[in-house]
Structures are given as C-alpha cells and as structure tokens.
Design a protein around this motif. Structure first.
Motif, PDB file in Angstrom:
ATOM      1  N   ALA A   1       4.097   5.716  -5.415  1.00 28.52           N
ATOM      2  CA  ALA A   1       4.092   5.713  -6.878  1.00 28.52           C
ATOM      3  C   ALA A   1       3.067   6.720  -7.412  1.00 28.52           C
ATOM      4  O   ALA A   1       3.321   7.418  -8.405  1.00 28.52           O
ATOM      5  CB  ALA A   1       3.770   4.303  -7.391  1.00 28.52           C
ATOM      6  N   ASP A   2       1.900   6.796  -6.735  1.00 26.66           N
ATOM      7  CA  ASP A   2       0.867   7.754  -7.175  1.00 26.66           C
ATOM      8  C   ASP A   2       1.343   9.186  -6.996  1.00 26.66           C
ATOM      9  O   ASP A   2       1.093  10.053  -7.848  1.00 26.66           O
ATOM     10  CB  ASP A   2      -0.416   7.530  -6.361  1.00 26.66           C
ATOM     11  N   ILE A   3       2.045   9.454  -5.872  1.00 32.72           N
ATOM     12  CA  ILE A   3       2.571  10.802  -5.620  1.00 32.72           C
ATOM     13  C   ILE A   3       3.590  11.178  -6.682  1.00 32.72           C
ATOM     14  O   ILE A   3       3.597  12.303  -7.212  1.00 32.72           O
ATOM     15  CB  ILE A   3       3.192  10.885  -4.216  1.00 32.72           C
ATOM     16  N   ALA A   4       4.462  10.201  -7.005  1.00 31.88           N
ATOM     17  CA  ALA A   4       5.496  10.455  -8.011  1.00 31.88           C
ATOM     18  C   ALA A   4       4.875  10.719  -9.374  1.00 31.88           C
ATOM     19  O   ALA A   4       5.380  11.517 -10.168  1.00 31.88           O
ATOM     20  CB  ALA A   4       6.449   9.258  -8.075  1.00 31.88           C
ATOM     21  N   ALA A   5       3.759  10.014  -9.652  1.00 28.94           N
ATOM     22  CA  ALA A   5       3.087  10.203 -10.950  1.00 28.94           C
ATOM     23  C   ALA A   5       2.417  11.566 -11.026  1.00 28.94           C
ATOM     24  O   ALA A   5       2.287  12.165 -12.095  1.00 28.94           O
ATOM     25  CB  ALA A   5       2.050   9.100 -11.147  1.00 28.94           C
TER      26      ALA A   5
ATOM     27  N   VAL B   1       0.835  -1.207   0.000  1.00 29.82           N
ATOM     28  CA  VAL B   1       0.000   0.000   0.000  1.00 29.82           C
ATOM     29  C   VAL B   1       0.866   1.253   0.000  1.00 29.82           C
ATOM     30  O   VAL B   1       0.620   2.218  -0.734  1.00 29.82           O
ATOM     31  CB  VAL B   1      -0.947   0.000   1.222  1.00 29.82           C
ATOM     32  N   LYS B   2       1.919   1.228   0.831  1.00 22.01           N
ATOM     33  CA  LYS B   2       2.823   2.371   0.914  1.00 22.01           C
ATOM     34  C   LYS B   2       3.536   2.592  -0.408  1.00 22.01           C
ATOM     35  O   LYS B   2       3.696   3.745  -0.858  1.00 22.01           O
ATOM     36  CB  LYS B   2       3.834   2.141   2.035  1.00 22.01           C
ATOM     37  N   ALA B   3       3.947   1.513  -1.043  1.00 23.14           N
ATOM     38  CA  ALA B   3       4.657   1.623  -2.320  1.00 23.14           C
ATOM     39  C   ALA B   3       3.740   2.202  -3.404  1.00 23.14           C
ATOM     40  O   ALA B   3       4.165   3.035  -4.218  1.00 23.14           O
ATOM     41  CB  ALA B   3       5.181   0.258  -2.747  1.00 23.14           C
ATOM     42  N   ARG B   4       2.458   1.760  -3.387  1.00 21.68           N
ATOM     43  CA  ARG B   4       1.519   2.290  -4.389  1.00 21.68           C
ATOM     44  C   ARG B   4       1.254   3.782  -4.157  1.00 21.68           C
ATOM     45  O   ARG B   4       1.152   4.571  -5.094  1.00 21.68           O
ATOM     46  CB  ARG B   4       0.198   1.513  -4.329  1.00 21.68           C
ATOM     47  N   GLY B   5       1.163   4.159  -2.863  1.00 22.76           N
ATOM     48  CA  GLY B   5       0.943   5.567  -2.547  1.00 22.76           C
ATOM     49  C   GLY B   5       2.095   6.431  -3.008  1.00 22.76           C
ATOM     50  O   GLY B   5       1.890   7.523  -3.571  1.00 22.76           O
TER      51      GLY B   5
END
Length: 527
Positions: A523-527, A517-521
């Motif tokens: 990744a979304d911020i970076a996107a 979950v943390k990794a996806r979050g």
C-alpha cells in the motif's frame, strides 16, 4: 398418456398408515406416475383429523383437490367433516363430468364413500368401465357392487405410502398394457442399466457416515463404564458391540432399496443374522437384503400379490435369505477381513507408534481435502472402534484435523489479517470445539495463505506423533472436552490436542502478521 383420478379419504386403518398426511400419501402416487406414461388428472380427497372409525360429523376435516398448474394437491375447503363432505359433492360432480367426457382413464380409490361423497364419480366410472384400483375393504366391495371394473384390491395392513402407490400404478399400467418402472429413490428402477438401479445406490461412504452416531454412542458407554460406580455398563457396551452390524445392515438395506419400513425390516433381519461377521458382515448382509427387497418387491407387484403379502415377501424373505447366506457362508470371511485390516494397523503402530502417528497426521489434511478421508480413513476408524470402542486414527482425526482447524480459526479471531475474517472464523471455531467436526472451517484461511496451509499439515503431523507417543485411542465427532474422557489415555489425549491447537494457532498468527506487513508495504509503494 393415460390420466388417473384419485378419490377417497384418510380412512380408518389407512389414517395411521399415511392417510393423515395427504401431501405425502398422494405425493407418492404422483411420483410413481413418473415411471409410466400416465399422469394425475383429478383429485378429491377428504382428510379428517382422526381415524374415520371414530370420526363424527363435528370432527375437523379438509377437502383436497388437484392443482393442474403446480402438479400437486391443494386444500379447497376446511370445516367439520359434515361440511367437508357436502363441499366434496360439487367436486365429485366435476370429476364425474370429466369421466363421462373421456378425460379420465382410470381411478385410484382409497377408503372412498361410493354412497356419498364419491357417488357420482363411481357411477360414471362404472358406466364407462374404467379400471379401478384401491384400498378399503367395505368401500371397494360397494364400488364393485355398483358395476365398476375393479381390477385390483389391496389391504392397508403392513403397507406404506410407497408400496401402495407402486401397487396402484402397476395394476393400472398392466391393464392398459403400458410399461412401468417403479420409482424408488428418485428414478425409475428398470434393471441394471437404469438410472435408479440399486447397484448404483451402494455407497460404503454413505453407510459409514450414517452409522457414525451408533459408534459414538458405544464410545460414550465405554467411557462411562470406566467409572467405578458405573461398571455395570460394560455389559451394555458388549450388547451395543453386537448391535453395530444390525445398525449398519439397516442403513445399507434402506440406502439400496429405498422402500422405507420394508427395507428397514429386511435390514434388521439380515443384520441380526450377520452379527458374527462384524461390521463388514453387517454391511454385506444389509446390501444383500436391500438388493433382494427391491427385486422381490417389483416381482411380487408384477405377479399381482396383495400388497400386504408383497411387503411380507419383500421385507421378511429378502432379509432372511441375505441373513442366512451371511450366517452360514460369508460371516467368517467378513470377520476375518475386518480382523486383518485391524491387525495391519496395529502392526504399523507397534513397529513405531510415533512415526505411524506422524505419518497419519501429515497425511490426514491432504486426505480430507482430496476426498479420501470419508472413503478410506473413516471406515478404518469404525473398524477399530468395533473392537475397542475407540481408535488410533480417530484420535489422529481429533488432534490433526479438529484441533488444528480450531487453532487456525481461533488465530483468525484473535489476530486476523483483516477484521472481516474474524466474523467468518468464529462460527467454525465454536463448532470445532463444541461438536468435534466442521474442520472445513479452516479451508478459507488455508487456501488463501500457503504458510497457514503448511502450518496445518505440520501441526497435524506433530499432533499425530504425540498420539503415537502416548499410545492414544480416541474419537472425533464429540465435543472437545469430551474427547479425552472417551479415550484410553485422558492426559495423553488432552496434551496432544492442546499442542496441535496451540501450534496451529501460533503459525497462523505469524502468517497473518506477515501478510498484514506485506499488505501495508504494498500500500505504501502504491501511494
């Protein structure tokens, strides 16, 4: 630097004492030259597929020579024994030429043929009065009769590749006035400060780890003896219990002296006389035997005793002296120390078994990661097993380490942080469950996630507490399904193992999910 030529064959009696394996036979001589200012300059060795006492012209054989670049022997020819002897004649002529040119300073001869394959080399050595050492009664007598300067002759009975090699190089170096330190265990043994000093080879951790199969075998016999139809195995268990000090003594003696069969014999003798001292007595007796073997061996070689006698003195007398010291003086003390350690453990357990188990379970992961486990905990496990065939700390090991590691790796198979981790976790899980070892398989997941690390310690503590609650005595290093069967409480041990595995599994799955979950979050911020 003195240069040595090795001549001979796989021999008759020698064939069964190392001659059938030229690489090891000559390799040991090469190794011993490392303890002196000497080197191998030439080799001519005929290896037959059977003892020369029964070999015929048609017997398969091979000719070995010296590879100067690789500093080892190489096969030059392969055929029948008759053809190999004929091929050896050309190499014999080359070595004879080197001797006459002064490029060879001494000969090591083993079961040679001074009338045939080694005729020219022996004649050249006799002409230059080179020192000759070797084995083979008939051939050495013939070599001496040809005028060669034979300075040492040894039989092969009761010898090994190493003991013969030491004798050869020691005799040559004494003739040349060179210093020589026998290479035992990979380094010259020249005294207390030498790199190969036997004192530096003493490792209680190594002795204990190497002896573990003996303790597991004893635990299996104990478990089988609980089956009504196999009650007679209780006598076998009692016999194995007495044999454990012998096992430890043999391992200790071989570790310290590293003289192959000689040290094994010394260890058996010392161990048999140290039985009354328990496993501590066996270790002490074996260490004493190993130290004496090494000392007596080197001294007897310096005194130029025949090699068979050297082995008898080193193996027999060393084991006897160490064993008698244990038997008459130290065995009661060694036994008392072992009993004191076991009583301390039992006292802690009896005071509050749940707390004792929980503390052991909480500390066992830091202990193994910090390198303390094999040095401190494993010896205590074996001391416990000496008396009962299983152990409180052994049960904590299986529950707190093996099952926790299995839970962590299983979680990373079922619900990994990324797909690649499943492939890494699978072998570790199978080994933990199938063999009761390789807890290190959980390290990558523990070190990369603090929650998993904490979960491992908590799971170990809970599992240890259950071991105390059910008063379990068991062992690790066996397949997981066998663990409960080798314990004093099958149901209690199985429950403890299951809880530790499931708890570690759940915590790791939760930690992995949070990490995803943390990794996806991120990744979304970076996107």
């Amino acid at each position: 630097m003195k240069t040595i030529a090795i001549l001979g064959s796989s021999g008759g009696n020698l064939f069964n004492l190392g001659g059938k394996d030229p690489e090891k036979l000559i390799g040991e001589i090469i190794a011993q030259t490392g303890g002196a200012d000497a080197a191998i300059g030439a080799v001519q060795f005929i290896a037959a597929s059977e003892s020369m006492d029964t070999a015929k012209d048609a017997t398969p054989a091979a000719l070995y020579g010296w590879d100067l670049d690789k500093r080892g022997i190489k096969k030059l020819f392969e055929g029948t024994l008759k053809e190999t002897n004929e091929a050896a004649a050309a190499l014999d002529a080359e070595i004879a030429e080197s001797i006459q040119a002064g490029r060879i300073d001494g000969l090591i001869v083993m079961s040679a043929d001074p009338e045939g394959a080694n005729r020219q080399s022996v004649a050249a050595a006799a002409g230059r009065k080179l020192p000759v050492v070797g084995t083979g009664g008939t051939s050495m007598a013939q070599i001496a009769a040809k005028g060669a300067n034979v300075i040492s002759v040894s039989g092969t009975t009761g010898t090994t590749n190493r003991t013969r090699a030491v004798s050869f190089v020691q005799s040559l170096c004494k003739f040349w006035g060179l210093k020589y330190y026998p290479v035992l265990g990979g380094a010259p043994a020249s005294g207390a400060a030498a790199p190969g000093s036997p004192w530096r080879k003493i490792s209680l951790k190594g002795i204990m780890q190497a002896s573990l199969p003996g303790f597991i075998a004893m635990a299996i016999v104990l478990a089988l003896s609980q089956i009504p139809a196999l009650k007679g195995l209780s006598e076998v268990f009692d016999l194995m219990l007495k044999a454990l000090p012998v096992v430890l003594a043999v391992i200790a003696a071989k570790q310290v002296s590293d003289l192959d069969e000689v040290s094994i014999v010394a260890g058996v003798i010392a161990g048999a006389l140290s039985v009354e001292g328990g496993i501590i007595g066996g270790i002490a007796g074996g260490i004493g035997a190993g130290l004496l073997v090494r000392y007596l061996f080197v001294q007897c070689v310096k005194w130029r005793f025949p090699m068979t006698t050297v082995n008898i003195v080193a193996g027999g007398i060393a084991g006897l002296i160490s064993g008698l010291v244990m038997y008459y003086l130290l065995a009661p003390l060694a036994l008392e120390i072992g009993e004191w350690i076991k009583e301390m453990i039992n006292l802690a357990i009896s005071f509050n078994p749940i707390v004792a188990g929980a503390i052991a379970g909480l500390l066992i992961w830091p202990a193994i990661i910090g390198g303390v486990y094999h040095a401190a905990i494993l010896p205590i496990v074996l001391l416990e097993m000496e008396k009962t065939g299983n152990s409180f700390l052994g049960a904590v090991d299986m529950v707190g380490l093996v099952m926790v590691s299995a839970g962590i790796t299983l979680a990373n198979i079922v619900a990994p942080r990324d797909k690649g981790e499943a492939a890494v976790a699978a072998p570790g899980f199978l080994i933990n469950m199938g063999f009761g070892t390789f807890v290190e398989a959980a390290y990558p997941f523990m070190f990369s996630n603090k929650t998993v690390f904490a979960g491992a310690i908590v799971s170990g503590g809970v599992g240890g507490a259950l071991v105390g609650l059910f008063n379990v005595r068991g062992t690790a290093y066996v397949p997981s399904f066998m663990g409960p069967l080798l314990s004093n409480n099958v149901a209690g041990f199985a429950a403890s193992m299951a809880v530790a595995l499931v708890l570690a599994f759940i915590i790791t799955v939760i930690a992995n999910k949070a990490a995803r979950v943390k990794a996806r979050g991120q990744a979304d911020i970076a996107a």
